[in-house]
Design a protein around this motif. Structure first.
Motif, PDB file in Angstrom:
ATOM      1  N   GLN A 472      -4.298   1.184  -8.596  1.00 11.66           N
ATOM      2  CA  GLN A 472      -5.094   2.026  -9.240  1.00 11.66           C
ATOM      3  C   GLN A 472      -4.632   2.367 -10.836  1.00 11.66           C
ATOM      4  OE1 GLN A 472      -5.234   6.143  -7.823  1.00 11.66           O
ATOM      5  NE2 GLN A 472      -7.307   6.239  -8.426  1.00 11.66           N
ATOM      6  N   GLU A 486      -0.757   2.413 -10.176  1.00  9.77           N
ATOM      7  CA  GLU A 486       0.157   2.934  -8.944  1.00  9.77           C
ATOM      8  C   GLU A 486      -0.208   1.885  -7.912  1.00  9.77           C
ATOM      9  OE1 GLU A 486      -0.580   6.877  -7.914  1.00  9.77           O
ATOM     10  OE2 GLU A 486       0.890   6.646  -6.003  1.00  9.77           O
ATOM     11  N   ILE A 489      -0.367   1.324  -1.045  1.00  5.62           N
ATOM     12  CA  ILE A 489      -0.658   0.212   0.341  1.00  5.62           C
ATOM     13  C   ILE A 489      -1.646   0.393   1.136  1.00  5.62           C
ATOM     14  CG2 ILE A 489       0.666   1.617   1.829  1.00  5.62           C
ATOM     15  CD1 ILE A 489       2.191  -0.753   2.824  1.00  5.62           C
ATOM     16  N   ARG A 490      -2.209  -0.770   1.450  1.00  2.00           N
ATOM     17  CA  ARG A 490      -3.292  -0.748   2.575  1.00  2.00           C
ATOM     18  C   ARG A 490      -2.768  -1.701   3.738  1.00  2.00           C
ATOM     19  NH1 ARG A 490      -4.223   2.820  -0.269  1.00  2.00           N
ATOM     20  NH2 ARG A 490      -5.898   2.980  -1.579  1.00  2.00           N
ATOM     21  N   PRO A 501      -2.978   4.748   3.905  1.00  2.00           N
ATOM     22  CA  PRO A 501      -1.720   5.438   4.180  1.00  2.00           C
ATOM     23  C   PRO A 501      -1.634   6.661   5.062  1.00  2.00           C
ATOM     24  CG  PRO A 501      -2.105   4.948   1.739  1.00  2.00           C
ATOM     25  CD  PRO A 501      -3.157   4.500   2.219  1.00  2.00           C
ATOM     26  N   ASN A 544       5.225   4.158  -4.980  1.00  2.00           N
ATOM     27  CA  ASN A 544       5.607   5.478  -3.744  1.00  2.00           C
ATOM     28  C   ASN A 544       6.848   5.075  -3.088  1.00  2.00           C
ATOM     29  OD1 ASN A 544       3.453   7.586  -4.588  1.00  2.00           O
ATOM     30  ND2 ASN A 544       2.252   5.387  -4.298  1.00  2.00           N
ATOM     31  N   ASP A 606       5.725  13.033  -7.692  1.00  2.00           N
ATOM     32  CA  ASP A 606       4.374  13.036  -7.110  1.00  2.00           C
ATOM     33  C   ASP A 606       3.778  14.487  -6.655  1.00  2.00           C
ATOM     34  OD1 ASP A 606       2.054  11.789  -6.774  1.00  2.00           O
ATOM     35  OD2 ASP A 606       2.935  10.477  -5.111  1.00  2.00           O
ATOM     36  N   ASP A 607       2.616  14.388  -6.577  1.00  2.00           N
ATOM     37  CA  ASP A 607       1.953  15.636  -6.007  1.00  2.00           C
ATOM     38  C   ASP A 607       2.387  17.164  -6.543  1.00  2.00           C
ATOM     39  OD1 ASP A 607       0.732  13.603  -4.627  1.00  2.00           O
ATOM     40  OD2 ASP A 607       1.564  14.297  -2.868  1.00  2.00           O
ATOM     41  N   ARG A 630      -3.728  16.312  -7.341  1.00  4.46           N
ATOM     42  CA  ARG A 630      -5.139  16.238  -7.575  1.00  4.46           C
ATOM     43  C   ARG A 630      -5.934  17.593  -7.084  1.00  4.46           C
ATOM     44  NH1 ARG A 630      -5.393  12.425  -3.169  1.00  4.46           N
ATOM     45  NH2 ARG A 630      -6.448  13.099  -1.617  1.00  4.46           N
ATOM     46  N   GLU A 663      -3.573  13.466 -11.571  1.00  6.57           N
ATOM     47  CA  GLU A 663      -3.966  12.631 -10.622  1.00  6.57           C
ATOM     48  C   GLU A 663      -5.523  13.072 -10.236  1.00  6.57           C
ATOM     49  OE1 GLU A 663      -0.809  13.451  -7.571  1.00  6.57           O
ATOM     50  OE2 GLU A 663      -0.968  11.550  -7.401  1.00  6.57           O
ATOM     51  N   GLY A 664      -6.183  12.237  -9.639  1.00  7.99           N
ATOM     52  CA  GLY A 664      -7.767  12.689  -9.200  1.00  7.99           C
ATOM     53  C   GLY A 664      -8.458  13.145 -10.244  1.00  7.99           C
ATOM     54  N   GLU A 666     -11.828  12.889 -11.681  1.00  5.89           N
ATOM     55  CA  GLU A 666     -13.105  12.359 -11.466  1.00  5.89           C
ATOM     56  C   GLU A 666     -14.442  12.675 -12.174  1.00  5.89           C
ATOM     57  OE1 GLU A 666     -14.070  13.563  -7.194  1.00  5.89           O
ATOM     58  OE2 GLU A 666     -12.360  12.655  -6.400  1.00  5.89           O
ATOM     59  N   TYR A 685     -10.861   8.467  -9.866  1.00  7.93           N
ATOM     60  CA  TYR A 685     -11.953   7.466  -9.522  1.00  7.93           C
ATOM     61  C   TYR A 685     -12.703   7.502 -10.914  1.00  7.93           C
ATOM     62  CZ  TYR A 685     -10.842   7.916  -4.875  1.00  7.93           C
ATOM     63  OH  TYR A 685     -10.280   7.827  -3.406  1.00  7.93           O
TER      64      TYR A 685
HETATM   65  P1  C2E Z   1      -0.368   9.669  -3.932  1.00  7.30           P
HETATM   66  O1  C2E Z   1       0.943   8.794  -4.275  1.00  7.30           O
HETATM   67  O2  C2E Z   1      -0.635  10.827  -4.477  1.00  7.30           O
HETATM   68  O3  C2E Z   1      -1.476   8.424  -4.345  1.00  7.30           O
HETATM   69  C1  C2E Z   1      -2.826   8.756  -4.858  1.00  7.30           C
HETATM   70  C2  C2E Z   1      -3.659   9.195  -3.808  1.00  7.30           C
HETATM   71  O4  C2E Z   1      -4.768   9.649  -4.117  1.00  7.30           O
HETATM   72  C3  C2E Z   1      -4.251   7.863  -3.214  1.00  7.30           C
HETATM   73  O5  C2E Z   1      -4.376   7.629  -1.777  1.00  7.30           O
HETATM   74  C4  C2E Z   1      -5.475   7.626  -4.248  1.00  7.30           C
HETATM   75  O6  C2E Z   1      -6.446   6.589  -3.534  1.00  7.30           O
HETATM   76  C5  C2E Z   1      -5.897   8.820  -4.248  1.00  7.30           C
HETATM   77  N1  C2E Z   1      -6.788   9.122  -5.336  1.00  7.30           N
HETATM   78  C6  C2E Z   1      -6.583   8.471  -6.436  1.00  7.30           C
HETATM   79  N2  C2E Z   1      -7.514   8.754  -7.483  1.00  7.30           N
HETATM   80  C7  C2E Z   1      -8.425   9.822  -6.546  1.00  7.30           C
HETATM   81  C8  C2E Z   1      -9.653  10.488  -7.068  1.00  7.30           C
HETATM   82  O7  C2E Z   1     -10.107  10.458  -8.276  1.00  7.30           O
HETATM   83  N3  C2E Z   1     -10.049  11.400  -6.040  1.00  7.30           N
HETATM   84  C9  C2E Z   1      -9.329  11.179  -4.789  1.00  7.30           C
HETATM   85  N4  C2E Z   1     -10.188  12.155  -3.780  1.00  7.30           N
HETATM   86  N5  C2E Z   1      -8.352  10.710  -4.428  1.00  7.30           N
HETATM   87  C10 C2E Z   1      -7.994   9.871  -5.339  1.00  7.30           C
HETATM   88  P2  C2E Z   1      -4.013   6.818  -1.076  1.00  7.30           P
HETATM   89  O8  C2E Z   1      -4.060   5.422  -1.549  1.00  7.30           O
HETATM   90  O9  C2E Z   1      -4.681   6.954   0.403  1.00  7.30           O
HETATM   91  O10 C2E Z   1      -2.482   7.284  -0.867  1.00  7.30           O
HETATM   92  C11 C2E Z   1      -2.127   8.359   0.125  1.00  7.30           C
HETATM   93  C12 C2E Z   1      -0.570   8.665  -0.303  1.00  7.30           C
HETATM   94  O11 C2E Z   1      -0.127   7.658   0.463  1.00  7.30           O
HETATM   95  C13 C2E Z   1      -0.147   8.584  -1.617  1.00  7.30           C
HETATM   96  O12 C2E Z   1      -0.484   9.797  -2.214  1.00  7.30           O
HETATM   97  C14 C2E Z   1       1.342   8.300  -1.444  1.00  7.30           C
HETATM   98  O13 C2E Z   1       1.912   9.448  -1.327  1.00  7.30           O
HETATM   99  C15 C2E Z   1       1.286   7.451  -0.020  1.00  7.30           C
HETATM  100  N6  C2E Z   1       1.424   6.090  -0.282  1.00  7.30           N
HETATM  101  C16 C2E Z   1       0.507   5.208  -0.784  1.00  7.30           C
HETATM  102  N7  C2E Z   1       1.093   3.926  -0.817  1.00  7.30           N
HETATM  103  C17 C2E Z   1       2.329   4.001  -0.524  1.00  7.30           C
HETATM  104  C18 C2E Z   1       3.420   3.272  -0.351  1.00  7.30           C
HETATM  105  O14 C2E Z   1       3.541   2.020  -0.524  1.00  7.30           O
HETATM  106  N8  C2E Z   1       4.592   3.774   0.019  1.00  7.30           N
HETATM  107  C19 C2E Z   1       4.602   4.987   0.292  1.00  7.30           C
HETATM  108  N9  C2E Z   1       5.829   5.533   0.753  1.00  7.30           N
HETATM  109  N10 C2E Z   1       3.621   5.948   0.465  1.00  7.30           N
HETATM  110  C20 C2E Z   1       2.424   5.369  -0.194  1.00  7.30           C
END
Ligand code: C2E
Ligand code: MG
Ligand code: MG
Length: 711
Positions: A472, A486, A489-490, A501, A544, A606-607, A630, A663-664, A666, A685
């Motif tokens: 992203q 950033e 993972i999928r 994730p 992450n 983060d967050d 976000r 973050e986030g 939109e 987004y």
């Molecule tokens: P995160 O690190 O806070 O990642 C941001 C999440 O917000 C991502 O979700 C992303 O797709 C989503 N996002 C980004 N922009 C927007 C937006 O404008 N609106 C909304 N509603 N969502 C947005 P994702 O990819 O589903 O990841 C969720 C969480 O999973 C991540 O939060 C992170 O904590 C974790 N994660 C993802 N990849 C990895 C990884 O490789 N390793 C680890 N340990 N955790 C991961």
């Protein structure tokens, strides 16, 4: 005839004297005295006197071989046979005894006690004479009576002796023996051991009514019940504790039984031993085997045994959040104090008066087994609050964070162990915002099963190349360019399609697979960053990192090697960790962050805003970036509060010289607000969702050459 032998009941001696005397007064060839066994099956020779040579020929020992002879003796005072050869009363003895010995006449007089035949006095003559004289018969009968008297004395001597023998043995015994007449309900006998053990004088017991005994006074219900069993002819045994008059306690193991005397009287025999030592030893062993040494509660093994027999009621499970961390931070002694206090609170929680069992079933896990509770909801909340109250440990006030699970045993019995269900429910309780209380239900079970399947699938996901990183873009609001990405993972799950994730990272974290996944992510991200940097040297990559991976012990080593292998500028790699995870183990985290900072690697929280990091720690950690969660960004246009929080975060970050990413993002309104306040980077987004690598490259290309879009 009043010899001392007779007085003392020496029958053999008396018999010898008697027949010797007889032989002096009556002409006989042989005189003998025989006694019969009590069943009158055999006879044995007591004494013999006479002038005849027996030549190894004797009267038969087995009386059952001469029933007629025996019958005659039983029914008549004597048998006076003038001619043994023809006398039918002696015919059974004729061929084998009288004829070979040439005994012509015989006088046989029964020796009787109370009319019962005990033996026989035999006078035999070889000479052919006429009948026995009345005077001879009279004398022989007198002698037989004397012999009977001696025999009776002997019997009573023997009886007395054996009686006193039994009495002596009973008195000597260390075991209590007591005889209670069940008709009068009075104690008729008790031995010395009783007063030795109980301290109660024998006079107080003998003649007492059984209800005056300690058994009835101190264990009334059990005693009455035992008495009823004895009356039914049952044997009762058990173990009870008594208290002596001086207050000391002792344990008694007893056997109670009923018997009936020859005269038909019903008695209870109480046999008991003191087993205080053994009892205490046994309970100590049991305590060691079944109890937790620290809290005194039952342990898991014991709890499981009780659970196995339980088919209804409620299982209440308590888990302490963050106990391990507490232990590591404050030391094991303080950890122990916390557990002891929690155990104390559970044990003394008023509702648990009716608890069947309370146990410590894991290091920081407690379980309570309750019979049905009506207002479970109300009282589990009260327990939750009760357990959450601050505890003073050392000088610090600790706020325990319990998680409660509730399982209705009847609903799972036969399918799942209630403890397993509690384990599942408590995982959900921990994730709850607010009160961490969760009632177990089937939906949880299904979810749990699904998670278990995901956990199994995760193990083959890496080797199956099922993971892919999406990227992203991160936008710099001042320069209006994309400065990095950033990595997110999928999982291309073979059956479920693309998984995000949220549906597997927690599971991977709990099962430990996260370490392998995290390593793969780091490696893949670094490899990609290296490729991007061929075109754009300052591209940054945000990766992450989960708590478990962060604290695994080899993160530093791993990062260091990757930087070398892919020739990356350290500051272009930024590790993201949530503040809650970072605060989990502050001491360890500080060290690790310092090491990574020395390496030059960036660290982002983060967050940010959702956890509870304090300003003090923000200064303490060498943090290079905060990512505003976000949830605040999405509320910017509608919530004043969010606007103020975001403004405050931005001001704080600027003051601390920490860079910021929102973050986030939109909408353009959100972007405008952030840019105006001085937040320099954004992600969301509005610009792009996470993209696969080729699309991401395409995205960057188009962004850098907006002209291309027009075409
Ligand atoms: P995160 O690190 O806070 O990642 C941001 C999440 O917000 C991502 O979700 C992303 O797709 C989503 N996002 C980004 N922009 C927007 C937006 O404008 N609106 C909304 N509603 N969502 C947005 P994702 O990819 O589903 O990841 C969720 C969480 O999973 C991540 O939060 C992170 O904590 C974790 N994660 C993802 N990849 C990895 C990884 O490789 N390793 C680890 N340990 N955790 C991961
Ligand atoms: Mg992130
Ligand atoms: Mg985030």
């Amino acid at each position: 005839m009043h010899s001392t032998a007779k007085q003392q009941g020496d029958f053999t001696k008396t018999a010898e004297l008697t027949i010797e005397l007889l032989c002096q007064n009556v002409t006989v060839s042989l005189a003998s005295v025989w006694t019969f066994s009590s069943d009158q099956q055999t006879q044995s020779l007591e004494a013999q006197f006479g002038s005849m040579m027996l030549q190894d020929i004797h009267r038969p020992k087995r009386l059952q071989d001469c029933p007629r002879y025996l019958h005659e003796l039983q029914t008549h005072r004597y048998i006076d046979a003038g001619n043994t050869v023809i006398d039918p009363r002696l015919s059974e003895l004729a061929n084998d005894y009288f004829i070979p010995l040439q005994i012509h006449s015989s006088l046989e007089v029964g020796i009787r006690i109370n009319g019962h035949l005990e033996g026989v006095l035999c006078l035999e003559r070889a000479q052919v004479t006429s009948h026995w004289h009345d005077s001879e018969i009279h004398l022989a009968c007198q002698m037989a009576d004397q012999l009977a008297l001696t025999l009776a004395i002997k019997h009573s001597y023997e009886k007395e002796e054996s009686l006193s023998l039994f009495r002596c043995a009973a008195e000597q015994s260390k075991q209590i023996s007591m005889l209670v007449n069940l008709h009068t309900e009075k104690v008729e006998y008790v031995n010395q051991a009783h007063s030795d053990i109980t301290g109660i004088p024998r006079e107080q017991i003998i003649g007492a009514n059984l209800r005056e005994l300690s058994f009835f006074k101190q264990h009334g219900e059990l005693a009455e019940q035992s008495l009823a069993q004895i009356f039914k002819g049952e044997i009762v045994n058990g173990e009870v504790q008594f208290q002596r008059a001086d207050g000391s306690h002792y344990w008694i193991q007893y056997v109670l039984s009923q018997f009936i005397t020859e005269r038909g009287n019903h008695y209870a025999l109480v046999s008991s031993v003191e087993n205080t030592g053994e009892h205490n030893y046994r309970s100590e062993l049991e305590r060691l085997a079944w109890r937790c040494g620290l809290t005194g509660l039952y342990n898991r093994t014991h709890f499981n045994r009780v659970l196995e027999r339980t088919t209804q009621g409620v299982l209440l499970f308590v888990d302490l959040l963050g106990f391990k961390r507490f232990n590591d931070t404050y030391g094991h002694d303080n950890g122990d104090s916390l557990l002891i206090e929690i155990a104390h609170r559970i044990r003394h929680f008023p509702e648990f008066n009716k608890a069947i069992e309370i146990a410590r079933v894991g290091s920081d896990e407690f379980a309570v087994l309750l019979t049905e509770s009506n207002d479970l909801d109300y009282f589990s909340h009260r327990l939750y609050q009760h357990l959450s109250m601050p505890i003073l440990i050392g000088r610090e006030q600790i706020e325990p964070k319990p998680a409660l699970a509730i399982v209705d045993i009847a609903s799972v019995v036969g399918t799942f162990s209630p403890l397993t269900c509690a384990d599942i429910a408590v995982q959900y309780a921990k994730k709850r915002k607010g009160n961490a209380i969760q009632v177990f239900n089937n939906a949880l079970l299904n979810e749990f099963k699904e998670d278990a399947q995901i956990e199994r699938d995760l193990h083959s996901a890496i080797s199956g190349r099922q993971f892919e990183l999406y990227y992203q873009p991160l936008r710099d609001l001042e320069q209006n360019t994309y400065i990095g990405a950033e990595a997110l993972i999928r999982w291309h799950h073979p059956k479920r399609g693309v998984l995000f994730p949220a549906s597997f990272i927690n599971i991977a974290e709990q099962s430990g697979v996260i370490n392998a996944i995290g390593s793969w992510v780091l490696e893949a991200a670094c490899r990609q960053l290296n490729l991007w940097q061929h075109h754009n040297a300052d591209m940054t990559m945000h990766v992450n990192v989960s708590a478990r991976q962060f604290f695994s012990g080899n993160l530093f080593e791993q990062v260091w090697q990757l930087l070398i292998r892919y020739r990356l500028k350290p500051k272009t790699l930024i590790l993201e960790i949530t503040e809650t995870e970072l605060m989990g183990d502050v001491r360890h985290a500080t060290l690790l962050c310092q090491e990574l900072a020395e390496l030059g690697v960036g660290l982002a929280i983060d967050d940010f805003g959702t956890g509870y990091s304090s300003m003090r720690y923000l200064k303490q950690f060498p943090i290079s970036k905060l990512k505003i969660d976000r949830s605040f960004v999405s509320d910017l246009t509608v919530s004043r509060e969010s606007r103020e929080i975001v403004s405050a975060i931005i001001a704080m970050a600027n003051a601390l010289n920490i860079s910021l990413t929102a973050e986030g993002v939109e909408t353009v309104e959100q972007e405008a607000f952030l840019a105006k306040k001085g937040c320099h980077q954004a992600q969301g987004y509005l610009y792009s969702p996470a993209l696969r690598e080729p699309e991401f490259a395409q995205f960057l290309l188009l962004a850098q050459n907006p002209v291309l879009i027009a075409h």
